[in-house]
Design a protein around this motif. Structure first.
Motif, PDB file in Angstrom:
ATOM      1  N   UNK A  25       0.214 -11.281   6.069  1.00  0.00           N
ATOM      2  CA  UNK A  25       1.441 -10.835   5.177  1.00  0.00           C
ATOM      3  C   UNK A  25       1.051  -9.379   4.655  1.00  0.00           C
ATOM      4  N   UNK A  26       1.551  -8.500   5.303  1.00  0.00           N
ATOM      5  CA  UNK A  26       1.293  -6.971   5.137  1.00  0.00           C
ATOM      6  C   UNK A  26       2.557  -6.253   4.357  1.00  0.00           C
ATOM      7  N   UNK A  27       2.310  -5.910   3.107  1.00  0.00           N
ATOM      8  CA  UNK A  27       3.170  -5.261   2.391  1.00  0.00           C
ATOM      9  C   UNK A  27       4.426  -6.090   2.263  1.00  0.00           C
ATOM     10  N   UNK A  28       4.188  -7.235   1.748  1.00  0.00           N
ATOM     11  CA  UNK A  28       5.216  -8.219   1.456  1.00  0.00           C
ATOM     12  C   UNK A  28       5.260  -8.598  -0.147  1.00  0.00           C
ATOM     13  N   UNK A  29       6.319  -9.287  -0.483  1.00  0.00           N
ATOM     14  CA  UNK A  29       6.572  -9.797  -1.807  1.00  0.00           C
ATOM     15  C   UNK A  29       6.689 -11.439  -1.659  1.00  0.00           C
ATOM     16  N   UNK A  30       5.533 -12.032  -2.203  1.00  0.00           N
ATOM     17  CA  UNK A  30       5.596 -13.382  -2.014  1.00  0.00           C
ATOM     18  C   UNK A  30       5.443 -13.831  -3.788  1.00  0.00           C
ATOM     19  N   UNK A  31       6.146 -13.286  -4.583  1.00  0.00           N
ATOM     20  CA  UNK A  31       6.038 -13.688  -5.825  1.00  0.00           C
ATOM     21  C   UNK A  31       6.424 -15.383  -6.089  1.00  0.00           C
ATOM     22  N   UNK A  86      -2.325  -7.921   2.865  1.00  0.00           N
ATOM     23  CA  UNK A  86      -2.654  -6.836   2.522  1.00  0.00           C
ATOM     24  C   UNK A  86      -1.560  -6.184   1.746  1.00  0.00           C
ATOM     25  N   UNK A  87      -1.665  -5.416   0.691  1.00  0.00           N
ATOM     26  CA  UNK A  87      -0.711  -4.493   0.051  1.00  0.00           C
ATOM     27  C   UNK A  87       0.321  -5.474  -0.254  1.00  0.00           C
ATOM     28  N   UNK A  88       0.264  -6.602  -0.880  1.00  0.00           N
ATOM     29  CA  UNK A  88       1.335  -7.692  -0.951  1.00  0.00           C
ATOM     30  C   UNK A  88       1.501  -8.149  -2.489  1.00  0.00           C
ATOM     31  N   UNK A  89       2.484  -8.280  -2.902  1.00  0.00           N
ATOM     32  CA  UNK A  89       2.616  -8.502  -4.308  1.00  0.00           C
ATOM     33  C   UNK A  89       2.521 -10.245  -4.381  1.00  0.00           C
ATOM     34  N   UNK A  90       1.295 -10.702  -4.855  1.00  0.00           N
ATOM     35  CA  UNK A  90       0.889 -11.956  -5.057  1.00  0.00           C
ATOM     36  C   UNK A  90       1.358 -12.519  -6.314  1.00  0.00           C
ATOM     37  N   UNK A 121      -5.523  -4.324  -1.650  1.00  0.00           N
ATOM     38  CA  UNK A 121      -4.355  -3.637  -1.997  1.00  0.00           C
ATOM     39  C   UNK A 121      -3.266  -4.530  -2.777  1.00  0.00           C
ATOM     40  N   UNK A 122      -3.676  -5.667  -3.302  1.00  0.00           N
ATOM     41  CA  UNK A 122      -2.666  -6.722  -3.632  1.00  0.00           C
ATOM     42  C   UNK A 122      -2.329  -6.584  -5.176  1.00  0.00           C
ATOM     43  N   UNK A 123      -1.220  -6.968  -5.670  1.00  0.00           N
ATOM     44  CA  UNK A 123      -0.881  -7.024  -7.100  1.00  0.00           C
ATOM     45  C   UNK A 123      -0.917  -8.635  -7.463  1.00  0.00           C
ATOM     46  N   UNK A 124      -2.011  -8.977  -8.390  1.00  0.00           N
ATOM     47  CA  UNK A 124      -2.375 -10.337  -8.587  1.00  0.00           C
ATOM     48  C   UNK A 124      -2.273 -10.884  -9.923  1.00  0.00           C
ATOM     49  N   UNK A 142     -10.792  -6.613  -2.259  1.00  0.00           N
ATOM     50  CA  UNK A 142     -11.084  -5.299  -2.740  1.00  0.00           C
ATOM     51  C   UNK A 142      -9.616  -4.680  -3.018  1.00  0.00           C
ATOM     52  N   UNK A 143      -9.900  -3.710  -3.879  1.00  0.00           N
ATOM     53  CA  UNK A 143      -8.947  -2.913  -4.391  1.00  0.00           C
ATOM     54  C   UNK A 143      -7.611  -3.554  -4.744  1.00  0.00           C
ATOM     55  N   UNK A 144      -7.861  -4.550  -5.517  1.00  0.00           N
ATOM     56  CA  UNK A 144      -6.612  -5.528  -5.974  1.00  0.00           C
ATOM     57  C   UNK A 144      -6.363  -5.033  -7.417  1.00  0.00           C
ATOM     58  N   UNK A 145      -5.085  -5.365  -7.979  1.00  0.00           N
ATOM     59  CA  UNK A 145      -5.118  -4.880  -9.412  1.00  0.00           C
ATOM     60  C   UNK A 145      -4.234  -6.027 -10.089  1.00  0.00           C
ATOM     61  N   UNK A 146      -4.517  -6.176 -11.251  1.00  0.00           N
ATOM     62  CA  UNK A 146      -3.853  -7.130 -12.291  1.00  0.00           C
ATOM     63  C   UNK A 146      -3.634  -6.509 -13.745  1.00  0.00           C
TER      64      UNK A 146
END
Length: 124
Positions: free
Chosen positions: A44-50, A65-69, A86-89, A105-109
């Motif tokens: 899943x690359x640059x996806x929204x899986x909220x 990768x770069x996915x909204x989780x 690079x995901x939003x977690x 790596x490089x994930x944010x919350x």
């Protein structure tokens, strides 16, 4: 992030059943249940899986990768050798997840960068 298409969880399930394992720039517009699925090697690359429930999924060698989780559930999921970057977690449930060899790596919350150590604390 540019979303190319919106799909429902039901449409995602159809694509997964058809053997598609690489998704780019999709937004799953409704949360849903993928618990117990074998998603080994999925990307899943640059996806929204909220809000998607990945409880007890086989996510070995998966690439997120770069996915909204945000608000996803990975309880007891097998993330062995997965790559999560690079995901939003925010508000993700990682309890009991297997993270052997997982790159995180490089994930944010909530505006804070998270490390592998943070993930290790969240799976307890």
């Amino acid at each position: 992030m540019y979303i190319e298409r919106d799909i429902t969880i039901e449409e995602l399930i159809i694509e997964l059943n058809n053997g598609i394992r690489s998704f780019r720039s999709i937004d799953v517009v409704n949360s849903g249940d993928l618990s117990n699925w074998d998603l080994q090697g999925v990307t899943f690359d640059e996806c929204f899986l909220t809000g998607v429930d990945f409880t007890k999924c086989n996510l070995k060698n998966a690439r997120l990768i770069a996915t909204n989780l945000k608000t996803c559930i990975f309880q007891d999921a097998d993330l062995t050798d997965a790559e999560i970057r690079y995901c939003a977690v925010e508000s993700v449930d990682w309890h009991g997840a297997v993270i052997n060899g997982t790159v995180f790596e490089e994930n944010s919350s909530y505006g804070q960068m998270l490390s592998r150590v943070d993930l290790e604390q969240m799976v307890i």
